[in-house]
Structures are given as structure tokens and as C-alpha cells.
Design an enzyme around this catalytic site. Structure first.
Site, short mmCIF file in Angstrom:
data_model
loop_
_atom_site.label_atom_id
_atom_site.label_comp_id
_atom_site.label_asym_id
_atom_site.label_seq_id
_atom_site.Cartn_x
_atom_site.Cartn_y
_atom_site.Cartn_z
N CYS A 243 -45.39 -22.88 -47.92
CA CYS A 243 -46.46 -21.88 -47.90
C CYS A 243 -46.62 -21.16 -49.21
O CYS A 243 -45.78 -21.22 -50.08
CB CYS A 243 -46.29 -20.90 -46.76
N HIS B 95 -51.62 -15.13 -41.33
CA HIS B 95 -51.08 -13.86 -41.81
C HIS B 95 -51.97 -12.69 -41.46
O HIS B 95 -51.77 -11.58 -41.94
CB HIS B 95 -50.81 -13.93 -43.31
N TRP C 208 -34.24 -18.23 -50.83
CA TRP C 208 -34.37 -16.99 -50.06
C TRP C 208 -33.04 -16.33 -49.75
O TRP C 208 -32.93 -15.48 -48.88
CB TRP C 208 -35.19 -17.24 -48.79
N ARG D 239 -36.80 1.06 -43.64
CA ARG D 239 -38.12 0.42 -43.50
C ARG D 239 -39.15 1.36 -42.86
O ARG D 239 -39.98 0.95 -42.06
CB ARG D 239 -38.00 -0.87 -42.68
N GLU D 240 -39.06 2.64 -43.22
CA GLU D 240 -39.99 3.61 -42.62
C GLU D 240 -41.45 3.24 -42.87
O GLU D 240 -42.30 3.46 -42.01
CB GLU D 240 -39.74 5.01 -43.20
N LEU D 241 -41.72 2.69 -44.06
CA LEU D 241 -43.13 2.41 -44.38
C LEU D 241 -43.70 1.32 -43.48
O LEU D 241 -44.82 1.40 -43.01
CB LEU D 241 -43.27 2.00 -45.85
N1 GLN Z 1 -40.80 -23.02 -39.19
C1 GLN Z 1 -41.00 -21.71 -39.73
C2 GLN Z 1 -41.86 -20.91 -38.78
O1 GLN Z 1 -42.68 -21.48 -38.12
C3 GLN Z 1 -41.68 -21.76 -41.06
C4 GLN Z 1 -41.91 -20.40 -41.61
C5 GLN Z 1 -42.44 -20.37 -43.03
O2 GLN Z 1 -42.95 -21.31 -43.55
N2 GLN Z 1 -42.37 -19.25 -43.68
O3 GLN Z 1 -41.76 -19.69 -38.71
ZN ZN Z 2 -45.09 -21.23 -43.95
#
Ligand code: GLN
Ligand code: ZN
Length: 750
Positions: free
Chosen positions: A641, A692, A558, A15-17
Site C-alpha cells: 500500500c 482509508h 515496521w 493518544r489523546e489526540l
Molecule cells: N492483511 C492486512 C490487512 O488486511 C494488510 C494491511 C496493510 O496492507 N496495511 O489488514
Molecule cells: Zn494495505
């Protein structure tokens, strides 16, 4: 047989970048130092592929953040507000990606969305009325030349103009047709520039072709490529598709003057069928048969039998998509035993697979050692099945999918019991994962810290976090998730049937990488997972504390899934395991439980016709299975999300949660209209600010967002929260942001 790779991981084996970029953001290293790290990564990536003997290796698959953003940048699709900051080129690029807040101004990042059906995210290019499409960048040319200096004559991979336009957001009055001629012309210029430097293969990546296309789309594609293909300038032009089959446009595409067409044989259910209807003899068929998304060894017998079937064409063996979606190499895994490892192939091992398969394709391969060794792996993984789990899944009844009483009745009961103010404030679960929080976990994992010390530290963090939330004035509190590295890995570690890696990182967005666990066998819960932490958090306050779980669909989406049983069966196994946890939390006095389904939409088939039958018809009931047995007064939250869910609102309502929080701020609250249109019954917290990016939203900004929401959502159904967990944020900005959030809620209540 020749081989082709669409793209290679580019985050660096260690993960150098990520680390270099983060240092650059903090001003700890110079731009030149960051560029040097990137150069080294590109070099290693190219050499790995060339050493493996890959015929067609891509350049320009590298990115500092995202290839769609690179493309926007390349063609000057940069909104004026970013240019006005007066930053350097690289800084401007990062401002589009991450937003900018500093002495030169304050702008939000571009919207970010999931890349097709993956957990990779791209930045949504914005085309407004001032956009002047023009080839102003040189990245593809520079990276081609750089590779050539290493002695590797690459194909230059470009995000194709069709996909680019289809993914862009048009914010002004311009439409695709107003921009496409200019964009095609600029691509033609790019081809000219590339060929003048000696490039002789240009690959246009057009994954959008695997979606449902209408006749206007097909016309647009033809129009764009008629100009590109009329100006090849001596280069060979490859069309590369992935993530599905191109049934709507196959017949058209094979008529065009492409020199090669890349098709996905892994996810493209109809690819083989299409190809069998005919494929031109003057073109290469790049058969994507080595899975670019999953980490299991390729079954050579399956692959070779497909190759046999299409043996009359000019076939090149390829990856099904970019290898960006798998980790670098098994060589990084020192703890995983060979018994497991021999079943896996990461990017580097996939190169070997490509070379091996290519070396025996078209021969009498059944007797070859390579083939026999491979087939041994598929003779059954004995330790992967658990009869008890299978019996439980078989015993699920229809009523297990239904929560009673109905939503409306529960809503009344919960309002009375919880007695929350109007516009209740809450967060999504995690609080900043500071250095010390991570260190605590790492030291415990390495055995440098005892269990007691580890737990003690986390309890202290939880107590602080609860106190902080009380001070800020939030209504529904969380414990902060300090025990979690990752919302899926954490649960995986506490479930039977999972296998973990040390360094198998995959890029999720920008500098954020994830390390998906591997579902190895049947899944069940070993013991209660989160109960002690939630109980402790609750003991620290009189306010309600939300229990925090990850839902079955997200855990599956995931993880690297199994290929020996169906996705549906895997999801149900996980749902039963998480259900045990929900019921234990409830039994321990946790009256609000959030079951995150961040990735619900991720595996939604790319074609609408498959949405329900291939996915939602089992994913949504699996979610209900998790919470159907709780009491009416227990409030079930869920969170999602980064996705457009406008079109699956009814399915989301059918999850039958009591409250849903989701990302909305980065997509301009578009979703509100469809909530209203669909009479969405579930209470909602459309995130009021984007977590973000490090930017702190002002009170006014949040009030404005809430005011817009109130126009579409009834007051008694509206929650106030950030749009996702806070773990990637710093403490200071988090406190400021949440303080503003609470102030905004109070203002609206007033
Ligand atoms: N409960 C997780 C958090 O708050 C939800 C993360 C997510 O939706 N990616 O990190
Ligand atoms: Zn989220």
C-alpha cells in the site's frame, strides 16, 4: 553547546489526540473540546522540551492530521470541491484529510503518500488551475503566540516552499514555475506576520533537498529563497533538512543567507564529508546526531567524535529528524524491565541525551560519569545472538531464492485447480476490528479471559466472517484477522528476538498510530503462528480461503530495527521464520497464501542511485526466499500500500508472486500505465476503492475504475478488491462497499 529539536510527537502521551478526534468525527464532542485537547498536548510537549533545557524548540510542529496538509490549508491550496461543502474551517480541513460523505455532499479525500522513507503519511496537496495561493490561515502565528504565552520563545517550524511544491500534485495546466513566485511571496507575508508577533527564528524544513536534485530543482530552490531571504524582516532563518544528505545542493545552500543549516548526520551518509569541505563561520551548523527515527540509546563516543571533528564550526546539537517518528517516553512502559529499557531512548529520553551530550561536548569528556555510564551500554548485549539462526542464514543457497516452475507455467496450473471466475473478487485480509473484537484480545492479554474462551470467540467471528463473505459473493475468502492487533506486532509476538512496548505509539497517518515492536536479537519462529486460524476458516467453507502473513521486509520496516547487525541480515532471519509458516500453511491445505509487503517501498533509499545496491538487491530476494519452496499449485499473493511503485515495477515483478493487490484508487490509477509498459507478468488487483475513508463507493464508480483497468491489464490477470485491509472500517460500510464491489465485478463479467 546549544541544542535543537526539529519537532516533537503530537499525538499525546496516551493518544489523546486520536481519541478526541475520533469523538469529534462522531459528533460526540464539540470543536471547542477538540481544540482544548490539542492545546493541552501542545503545552505538555513544549514544557517537556523546555524543562530539558533545549535551546531551539519548534512551534507549529503540532498537527491535527498532517503538516503538509496544514501548509496547503495555510496557503489556500484547497480544491473548490471541498470549499463547496460549506463546512466550518476545521471540518473542511478534515474533509481534505478523510473525505466527506454526508448531507452537504460527497467527496473523496486527498491522495496520501508515505513521507520520504518513513511510515508517516502526508496528504498530497492538489494545485489546479483555479488555485489561488494566498496566506489565509494563521496556525503558525497562533501557535507561536500560544507558546510565547507559556514563556517559551520558539522557532517557528514551517514545511518549506520547495518541499511543498515538489510534493504537490499539479492537476491542471499549471506547473511549479507558475505557482512558485506567488507561494514565495505568501511565505514572505507569513514571515512578516510572525515577526510582527515577536518571532525571531523561522525554520524552513526542506527534506526534499536530500533527494536527487537536477539543475532545475536547484534553480527553483534558489529562486524561492532569494525572495524569502531578501525579506527576513529581522528574523533569523534556519534551513532544516533531514532523512539524508544534501550532496546535490550543499555548495549552493551554504552560499545563501541562511542563519543556520540543519543537516542529518545519521542517515546522511555524506553529511560529514560535505561539512568537512567547508562550512561558513557566520552560520550555525545544526548537527543532527541524535537519531529521530530509532529508539536505541545514542552512542556518545560516536557522537562526540563527530562533534570533535566539526568542532571548529558553530555547532548546535540536534535531532536527525523530527521526533514525531519515535514514541513519547519510556516512563509509559511499566512492564519492560530495566535491562531492556536502559538501551532505549524515546522522545523524552532523547531530550536528556541532547542535554547530556551538549554538556560534555568540547570538554575532556572521556572521564565524565555521563560518558562512562553511556559507554557501558555498548559493551555488548549478550542475549541478542543465537548461533542456530546465524548458521541458518549462512546456509542459504542461491537456489533458495528461486521458485520453480516459472510464473507462466504456475499460472496455468493454478487457473485449472482454483477454477475462479474471470475478475475474481477478494479482500486484503482484515475485517472490521469492532469494539468486541478488540475487547476479546485485550481481556485475554490481561488474563481476564481463558485461552479457550478467547479462541472460541475468535472462531465464532471467523465463522461469521466467512458466512458474510459467502453471502456477499466474494470468490477468495479470508479469515478476517481478528486475532491481530497489528500486522507486524502480531508476528513479532510470535517470533523470538522481539521486545514489545505498551504505549510506544507513533503516528502513521491522521488518527492512526502504530506501535512498532523492537527487534532486540536474532529472530526465529517459536511455533506455527497462523495455521490453526486458517485451518478453521477453511473448515467453514467450500470456497478457497487465503492464508494471511506479513512478509519479512514489512516486518523489518515496521519494527524498530537493530543497529548492531545489518538490515540485510535481520531481513533474512525474518524471511526464514516466515518461510516455515508458509510451508506449514501449505501442508495444512491452504492453497492460497498472501504474504503482505505493505511497507516494501518504505526503506527504498531516497536517491535512485542507491535503490538496488542499498536495498532492493536484498529485499526482493528475501521475499522470494519466503515462498520459493511451495508447490506450483499454491498461489502466492502479496499486497502493498501507499507508495508510488511506478518506478520499481520490475523489482515488484521480480518478487515472483502469483498475484499482487495494491493501493491505487487514491492515486488515480496512474500505476496502470507502467504495469503495461513493463509487461508486468504478475496478476494484479489494483484496489478499486479507498478503504482509508468511511465513504461507500457506488457500483458505477467501481465499474468505471475496472473499465479503466481493463484498458491496461489483460482480463485474465485482473483481480477485484479494495485497496487495503478493512480493519479500520465499520461493519455497515464494509458490507455495503463489498456488496457493490461484487456487483461491479459481476456487471463487468456480464
Ligand atoms: N492483511 C492486512 C490487512 O488486511 C494488510 C494491511 C496493510 O496492507 N496495511 O489488514
Ligand atoms: Zn494495505
Amino acid at each position: 553547546m546549544n541544542t535543537s529539536v526539529i519537532g516533537y510527537p503530537r499525538i499525546g502521551k496516551d493518544r489523546e489526540l486520536k481519541f478526541a478526534s475520533e469523538k469529534f468525527f462522531k459528533g460526540e464532542i464539540s470543536e471547542a473540546e477538540l481544540l482544548e485537547v490539542a492545546r493541552t498536548i501542545r503545552k505538555e510537549d513544549l514544557l517537556a522540551q523546555s524543562k530539558a533545557g533545549i535551546t531551539y524548540i519548534s512551534s507549529n510542529d503540532f498537527s491535527f492530521y498532517d503538516n503538509v496538509l496544514d501548509t496547503a490549508f495555510l496557503f489556500n491550496v484547497i480544491p473548490q470541491r471541498y470549499k463547496d461543502l460549506g463546512l466550518t474551517e476545521l471540518e473542511t480541513y478534515f474533509a481534505l484529510a478523510r473525505g466527506y460523505q454526508g448531507d452537504k455532499g460527497n467527496v473523496k479525500a486527498l491522495a496520501m503518500k508515505k513521507w520520504f522513507n518513513t511510515n508517516y503519511h502526508y496528504l498530497v496537496p492538489e494545485i489546479d488551475d483555479d488555485t489561488v495561493v494566498a496566506l489565509t490561515g494563521t496556525k503558525p502565528v497562533d501557535e507561536y503566540v500560544e507558546a510565547k504565552q507559556l514563556g517559551i520563545d520558539t522557532k517557528v517550524a514551517l514545511v518549506g516552499p520547495f518541499t511543498f511544491l515538489k510534493l504537490a500534485k499539479f492537476t491542471g495546466s499549471k506547473k511549479i514555475a507558475d505557482v512558485s513566485p506567488a507561494l514565495s511571496a505568501e511565505y514572505v507575508k507569513l514571515v512578516e506576520q510572525l515577526t510582527s508577533k515577536g518571532a525571531h527564528i523561522i525554520e524552513f524544513d526542506e527534506p526534499y533537498l536530500v533527494r536527487d536534485l537536477d539543475s532545475a530543482d536547484i534553480e527553483l530552490f534558489k529562486e524561492i529563497y532569494s525572495s524569502v531571504l531578501a525579506n527576513k524582516n529581522g528574523a533569523k532563518v534556519f534551513l532544516q533538512t533531514y532523512f539524508g544528505d544534501i550532496r546535490d545542493i550543499y555548495a549552493e545552500v551554504i552560499k545563501q543567507d541562511f542563519d543556520a543549516i540543519g543537516l542529518d548526520f545519521i542517515e546522511g551518509r555524506k553529511t560529514l564529508e560535505l561539512v568537512k569541505t567547508g562550512f561558513p563561520s557566520d552560520k550555525l551548523l545544526i548537527a543532527g546526531l541524535v537519531n529521530g527515527k530509532n529508539i536505541w540509546r545514542n552512542d556518545y563516543s560516536k557522537t562526540l567524535s563527530v562533534l570533535d571533528e566539526i568542532g571548529t564550526y558553530n555547532v548546535v546539537l540536534g535531532t536527525s529528524c523530527s521526533l514525531l517518528h519515535v514514541p513519547y517516553t519510556l516512563a509509559n512502559e511499566s512492564k519492560l524491565s530495566e535491562d531492556y529499557k536502559k538501551h532505549f531512548a524515546f522522545a523524552e529520553e532523547k531530550l536528556t541525551e541532547l542535554a547530556e551530550i551538549a554538556s560534555i561536548a568540547g570538554t575532556d569528556y572521556a572521564s565524565s560519569e555521563v560518558f562512562k555510564d553511556n559507554q557501558e551500554l555498548f559493551e555488548g548485549r549478550k542475549d541478542s545472538r543465537d548461533e542456530e539462526v546465524q548458521a541458518k542464514v549462512a546456509g542459504i543457497k542461491e537456489e533458495d531464492y528461486v521458485r520453480l516452475p516459472a510464473f507462466e507455467e504456475r499460472e496455468k496450473i493454478q487457473k485449472e485447480i482454483l477454477n475462479l471466475p474471470l475478475f475474481p473478487t477478494t479482500t486484503i485480509g482484515s475485517f472490521p476490528q469492532t469494539q468486541e473484537v478488540r475487547k476479546n484480545r485485550q481481556e485475554f492479554k490481561k488474563g481476564l479471559k481463558s485461552k479457550e474462551e478467547y479462541v472460541e470467540f475468535n472462531k465464532q467471528k471467523i465463522a461469521e466472517c466467512i458466512k458474510l463473505q459467502e453471502e456477499i459473493g466474494l470468490d477468495v475468502l479470508v479469515h478476517g484477522e481478528f486475532e491481530r492487533n497489528d500486522m507486524v506486532e502480531y508476528f513479532g509476538e510470535n517470533l523470538n528476538g522481539y521486545v514489545f512496548t505498551e504505549k510506544a505509539w507513533v503516528q502513521s497517518y491522521g488518527t492512526r498510530n502504530v506501535k512498532p515492536p523492537i527487534i532486540w536479537g536474532d529472530v526465529s519462529r517459536k511455533a506455527p503462528i497462523t495455521v490453526e486460524w486458517s485451518k478453521f476458516a477453511k473448515s467453514c467453507t467450500d470456497k478457497p480461503v487465503k492464508g494471511m502473513l506479513t512478509g519479512p521486509v514489512t516486518i523489518l520496516n515496521w519494527s524498530f530495527p537493530r543497529e548492531d547487525i545489518s538490515i540485510k541480515e535481520s531481513i533474512l532471519q525474518i524471511a526464514l521464520a516466515i518461510r516455515d509458516e508458509v510451508l506449514d500453511l501449505e501442508a495444512n491445505g491452504i492453497g492460497i497464501i498472501q504474504i503482505d509487503e505493505a511497507a516494501l517501498r518504505e526503506k527504498l533509499p531516497l536517491r535512485k542511485s542507491d535503490w538496488y545496491s542499498e536495498y532492493l538487491d536484498f529485499a526482493i530476494p528475501a521475499f522470494r526466499l519466503v515462498h520459493s519452496k511451495v508447490k506450483p499449485e499454491t498461489q502466492i499473493h502479496t499486497h502493498m500500500c501507499y507508495s508510488e511503485f511506478t518506478d520499481i515495477i520490475p523489482a515488484i515483478d521480480a518478487m515472483d508472486a502469483d498475484v499482487i493487490t495494491f493501493e491505487a484508487s487514491r492515486s488515480d490509477l496512474q500505476i496502470l500505465d507502467s504495469l503495461k509498459a513493463n509487461n508486468f507478468k504478475t496478476e494484479v488487483g489494483p484496489g478499486v476503492y479507498d478503504i482509508h475513508s468511511p465513504r461507500v463507493p457506488s457500483v458505477e464508480e467501481i465499474v468505471t475504475a475496472l473499465t479503466k483497468m481493463r484498458a491496461k491489464i489483460e482480463d485474465h490477470k485482473l483481480w477485484v478488491n479494495p485497496d487495503c485491509g478493512l480493519k479500520t472500517r465499520g461493519n455497515e460500510e464494509t458490507v455495503k462497499s463489498l456488496t457493490n464491489l461484487v456487483a461491479a465485478a459481476k456487471q463487468i463479467r456480464g
